[in-house]
Every structure is written in C-alpha cells, then in structure tokens.
Design a protein around this motif. Structure first.
Motif, short mmCIF file in Angstrom:
data_model
loop_
_atom_site.label_atom_id
_atom_site.label_comp_id
_atom_site.label_asym_id
_atom_site.label_seq_id
_atom_site.Cartn_x
_atom_site.Cartn_y
_atom_site.Cartn_z
N GLY A 177 0.82 -1.21 0.00
CA GLY A 177 0.00 0.00 0.00
C GLY A 177 0.85 1.25 0.00
O GLY A 177 0.59 2.20 -0.76
N TYR A 178 1.89 1.27 0.83
CA TYR A 178 2.73 2.46 0.90
C TYR A 178 3.47 2.69 -0.40
O TYR A 178 3.56 3.82 -0.90
N GLY A 179 4.01 1.62 -0.96
CA GLY A 179 4.79 1.77 -2.19
C GLY A 179 3.96 2.25 -3.36
O GLY A 179 4.38 3.12 -4.12
N ILE A 180 2.75 1.71 -3.50
CA ILE A 180 1.88 2.12 -4.60
C ILE A 180 1.44 3.57 -4.40
O ILE A 180 1.43 4.37 -5.35
N GLN A 181 1.09 3.92 -3.18
CA GLN A 181 0.61 5.27 -2.90
C GLN A 181 1.70 6.33 -3.07
O GLN A 181 1.43 7.45 -3.51
N ASN A 182 2.95 5.95 -2.77
CA ASN A 182 4.04 6.93 -2.77
C ASN A 182 5.07 6.70 -3.87
O ASN A 182 6.15 7.30 -3.84
N ASN A 183 4.74 5.85 -4.82
CA ASN A 183 5.59 5.61 -5.98
C ASN A 183 7.00 5.15 -5.57
O ASN A 183 8.01 5.69 -6.04
N LYS A 184 7.06 4.16 -4.70
CA LYS A 184 8.32 3.55 -4.30
C LYS A 184 8.39 2.12 -4.83
O LYS A 184 7.35 1.46 -5.01
N LEU A 185 9.59 1.64 -5.09
CA LEU A 185 9.74 0.25 -5.48
C LEU A 185 9.32 -0.64 -4.32
O LEU A 185 9.66 -0.39 -3.16
N ILE A 186 8.57 -1.68 -4.63
CA ILE A 186 8.17 -2.66 -3.62
C ILE A 186 9.07 -3.87 -3.78
O ILE A 186 9.17 -4.45 -4.85
N CYS A 187 9.76 -4.20 -2.70
CA CYS A 187 10.70 -5.33 -2.76
C CYS A 187 9.97 -6.62 -2.43
O CYS A 187 9.33 -6.74 -1.38
N LEU A 188 10.09 -7.59 -3.32
CA LEU A 188 9.61 -8.94 -3.07
C LEU A 188 10.82 -9.83 -2.82
O LEU A 188 11.64 -10.02 -3.71
N ASP A 189 10.94 -10.34 -1.62
CA ASP A 189 12.04 -11.24 -1.26
C ASP A 189 11.50 -12.67 -1.24
O ASP A 189 10.50 -12.96 -0.58
N ALA A 190 12.18 -13.56 -1.95
CA ALA A 190 11.69 -14.94 -2.08
C ALA A 190 11.58 -15.66 -0.75
O ALA A 190 10.87 -16.67 -0.66
N GLY A 191 12.26 -15.16 0.28
CA GLY A 191 12.20 -15.82 1.57
C GLY A 191 11.32 -15.15 2.59
O GLY A 191 11.25 -15.61 3.73
N HIS A 192 10.62 -14.11 2.21
CA HIS A 192 9.90 -13.30 3.20
C HIS A 192 8.41 -13.55 3.25
O HIS A 192 7.66 -12.75 3.81
N PHE A 193 7.99 -14.67 2.69
CA PHE A 193 6.58 -15.00 2.72
C PHE A 193 6.40 -16.34 3.43
O PHE A 193 7.33 -16.86 4.04
N HIS A 194 5.21 -16.90 3.37
CA HIS A 194 4.99 -18.20 4.00
C HIS A 194 5.93 -19.22 3.36
O HIS A 194 6.18 -19.16 2.15
N PRO A 195 6.48 -20.15 4.15
CA PRO A 195 7.44 -21.11 3.59
C PRO A 195 6.94 -21.89 2.38
O PRO A 195 7.74 -22.37 1.58
N THR A 196 5.64 -22.03 2.24
CA THR A 196 5.11 -22.75 1.07
C THR A 196 4.62 -21.80 -0.02
O THR A 196 4.04 -22.25 -1.01
N GLU A 197 4.86 -20.51 0.13
CA GLU A 197 4.33 -19.51 -0.80
C GLU A 197 5.43 -19.02 -1.74
O GLU A 197 6.48 -18.56 -1.29
#
Length: 434
Positions: free
Chosen positions: A247-267
């Motif tokens: 939400g913050y990144g889209i609202q403020n035009n910032k890159l949103i970082c997706l880290d492969a290890g930062h979600f549910h272990p099966t996600e």
C-alpha cells in the motif's frame, strides 16, 4: 573458443530455431541484465563499523568455513574473484555497516565520504552499487524496534540513518552513472500477539514520510521498501508487512521489494510479479532460497527460481525489475556461494528466454492445454546447457564447473591464510574434483 562448445551451440541454435527462438538475440539481452550481488555473503553479515556487535533482527549465520573477509579490502578482493567467474557486468549491494573508514561514526552520521573507496573500486571494475540502511545489529535496535519505535528519540536516530543512506545511494548513482536502489528493511515486530497492531504501523508510515520528504533524481536513485511475514523474535507480528508496504509503495511511488524468503514457507513469489507490475513503475526482487523459514540458503536452480525467471521474461518485466541476491552461508566457501547463486539466477533467465513463449501463449489462448503442457515438458530436455556454455566462453568466464578449480586455488592462496590457518587440503573438504 573450443570447437566442441561452438559445435554444440550451433546444434542447439538449430533446434531452438524451429520455434523461432533467436538464441543470439537472447544472449545479447542477457548480457545487459545486471544482478546486484550482496556483499554480506562475504563476511557473514558482520560489516566493519561494529564488528564486535552481535547479530540481531532475526539474522543468523551458521558455519565457520575459513576465509571470511575481515576488512573492506579483503571483501573487495573476494568480490573481484567472484565477479571474474560470473558472466556479464553486474552490481554490488552494500549495507551501511560496510563503510570503509577509520572514523568513529554512528549510523546516523554516515556520509558519502565513508564509502569513497567503494565508489573508486566500482569505477575500476565498471560496475554499479546499490545500498541499504542497516536497521539491525545495533544498540538502538536491541528491543526489536527501529522506525516504529515508541521512543521518539530512538525513532529519530533511525530516521536520520535512513536519510543519510538515501544521500549515500544518490552519490553512488551520480558517480557511477548507474541508478542506485536504496532499500529499507526493518526487523520491527513482536514475538507474541500484540494488542495494538495499528500504532506501530502509524509510526512507521510517519517515519517513512519523513525519510522520503527530500526528492531525489530518479535517474540516479530509487527508493524501495521490503516486507516480511515473520522472523526470529517477530513470529507473531511484523510492522512492515507485505500489505503495509504494498500500500505504501503504490501510494508513494516507491519500489516494492519482493524477497523470495519473506513470505509463507510454502508460498512462491513468482506469481506476484505480474500482478504487482500492473500498479507500480518498478519492482525490486530479492532472490533467495528459504528452507522452512527465511533461512537465506544459497540460490539453487529449483522450481521457484525457474518460475521467477519465466515470469520476468514471459511478461517483459526485466526492464522494470531490479534483481538482487540475498543469502548467506558460513558453512561453505563464501566466494563459491556468490558464484553458484549468481550463475544460477542468470541461468534461470536464459532458460526462460529459450522457451517457445509465443507458441505456448497461442496454444493457451486457443484452449489447447495439451500442446501447452507437452511443449513445456519437452523443452525441459532441450540443450539449454550448450547455450549456457557458449555464453560463458563468449564472456570470458569458466565453462561449467571449471570455475570451481579457480575458487579452490584462491582458497589455498588467499582464504586459508587469513587467521594464520594452515593450508591443509583435507581439512575443509578440498578434495572435490581432485
């Protein structure tokens, strides 16, 4: 170039050409992709500002393999060796604790001059630099909170540190002529379920607004924010969740970082890339390998990495995605870890480029899922390796596992000499390939 490499490459080109896959064009595109190689694999995330400080923020490195870098010069030496074994020109990703200075300086006082040797080195190597404020392993982060801390004085310290980091990142971009991405990740959260989930996020939002209040030229600097599902010490609640930063990144035009290890272990995160791309001008991707939690294992050619490569290539997302690595392993040769992880990431992109994407897309649009599945499966055994071998040879780096011999030699000549360890070939598993 060896005749067998050229011969195998030409045969592979002919096979791929039957599906109008231009292999030469794929290699030209691959040559321009820059992977941001994380410096912290080289010294187990210790840095040089506070080397006696214990790791915190849910970060843990296991293993005591010999040769961890002890100084900025040693770290740059190790990075040079790794870069010489990886095809292409890339970037190096620095954390604030890797400042190269003899000054006694705290995080909120850091300035571009504390990283001048890194900039000079990057110019010599012809590479770019990315940056990160270090919001962990510090006395003011011991209780697990930084930018969302309830104490305004502590919160101000971390805000000022992040502001200083942005100026350093902008200096990198200006000096090196390559856009620097400065990424903010914080460990803030609770071990057990909190009563008030909102107030810390309100404080984090206000802190970010303050940090980003000074506009910087996007040609030389871009901001990114990185989420996490949970960590050691923040199992129940993380202030900077995916929903918060999306939400913050889209609202403020910032890159949103997706880290492969930062979600549910099966996600997996591959499917998130195309969705997010519709609402953002850019994405920061951290390639890692979680194993049951955010353990940041060395990246292997697993299903998730292959899917990430496919998602980026099939949807034309490479131009708007900044790819970085994030793993650390102290149980194996640290230079080898860089080489394995980076080469695998590049391989995944090449594999995707060598798929019959247009034929697959047409079959899918027609509802011919039989052809889609059949082609996907058959292309798994197409001669991708012959193209990769040719690319490595063309770029002047070792073909296949030949790079391992150079790493083993470097280990004996350089790494085991650190700390006055004897170079005993059998002591560290050095008989591989001998």
């Amino acid at each position: 170039m060896r005749e067998d490499i050229v011969r195998n490459y030409e045969a592979a080109k002919e096979l791929y050409g039957k599906y109008d896959i231009d292999v030469d064009q794929a290699l030209q595109a691959l040559e321009h992709i820059k992977i941001s190689i994380h410096c912290w694999q080289g010294d187990d995330v210790r840095g040089f500002l506070f080397q006696d400080q214990e790791l915190s923020g849910g970060i843990s490195v296991t293993g005591e393999y010999p040769g961890a870098a002890r100084t900025p010069a040693e770290l740059r030496q190790d990075l040079e060796k790794a870069l010489s074994l990886i095809p292409g020109k890339h970037k190096v990703n620095l954390h604030a604790i890797y400042a190269d200075t003899e000054e006694k300086v705290d995080l909120d006082e850091l300035a571009p001059r504390h990283f001048q040797t890194w900039v000079d080195w990057a110019k010599q190597q012809g590479i770019g630099l990315d940056f990160n404020p270090t919001c962990f392993s510090h006395d003011k982060s011991k209780d697990g909170f930084t930018l969302s801390h309830p104490d305004p004085d502590i919160r101000r310290f971390w805000i000022d540190h992040c502001k200083a980091a942005r100026k350093i990142g902008a200096y990198f971009g200006e000096q090196l002529g390559q856009t620097c991405v400065t990424n903010i990740w914080i460990p803030d959260g609770y071990k057990d379920v909190p009563v008030d989930r909102l107030a810390p996020r309100q404080r984090l939002k206000e802190a970010l607004d303050d940090i980003f209040s000074e506009p910087l030229d996007p040609a030389i600097h871009l901001d990114a924010v990185e989420s996490k599902l949970f960590g050691i010490g923040s199992e129940a609640y993380v202030v900077g969740s995916h929903e918060f930063y999306m939400g913050y990144g889209i609202q403020n035009n910032k890159l949103i970082c997706l880290d492969a290890g930062h979600f549910h272990p099966t996600e997996g995160i591959a499917g998130k890339l195309s969705a997010l791309s519709l609402f953002t001008e850019g994405i920061l991707l951290h390639v890692s390998r979680p194993m049951r939690w955010d353990s940041d294992h060395v990246v292997t050619m697993d299903d998730e990495l292959i899917e990430i490569g496919r998602e980026l290539v099939r949807n034309g997302l490479l131009e708007k995605t900044f790819i970085g690595l994030d793993f650390f392993d102290g149980s194996i040769n640290r230079v080898a870890a860089w080489v394995i992880g980076t080469r695998n990431t590049i391989k995944a992109l090449l594999r995707a480029m060598l798929e019959p994407t247009e034929a697959l897309r047409q079959a899918e649009h027609k509802g011919d899922y039989t052809t889609r599945l059949a082609l996907l499966e058959e292309f798994k055994s197409y001669p991708f390796g012959a193209v990769w071998d040719y690319y490595c040879a063309k770029m002047g780096v070792p073909v296949r596992e030949q790079w391992l011999e150079e790493v083993k030699a470097y280990e004996q000549q350089v790494l085991v000499q650190r700390g006055h360890l004897e170079a005993e070939p059998s002591a560290f598993g050095l008989n591989v390939g001998q």
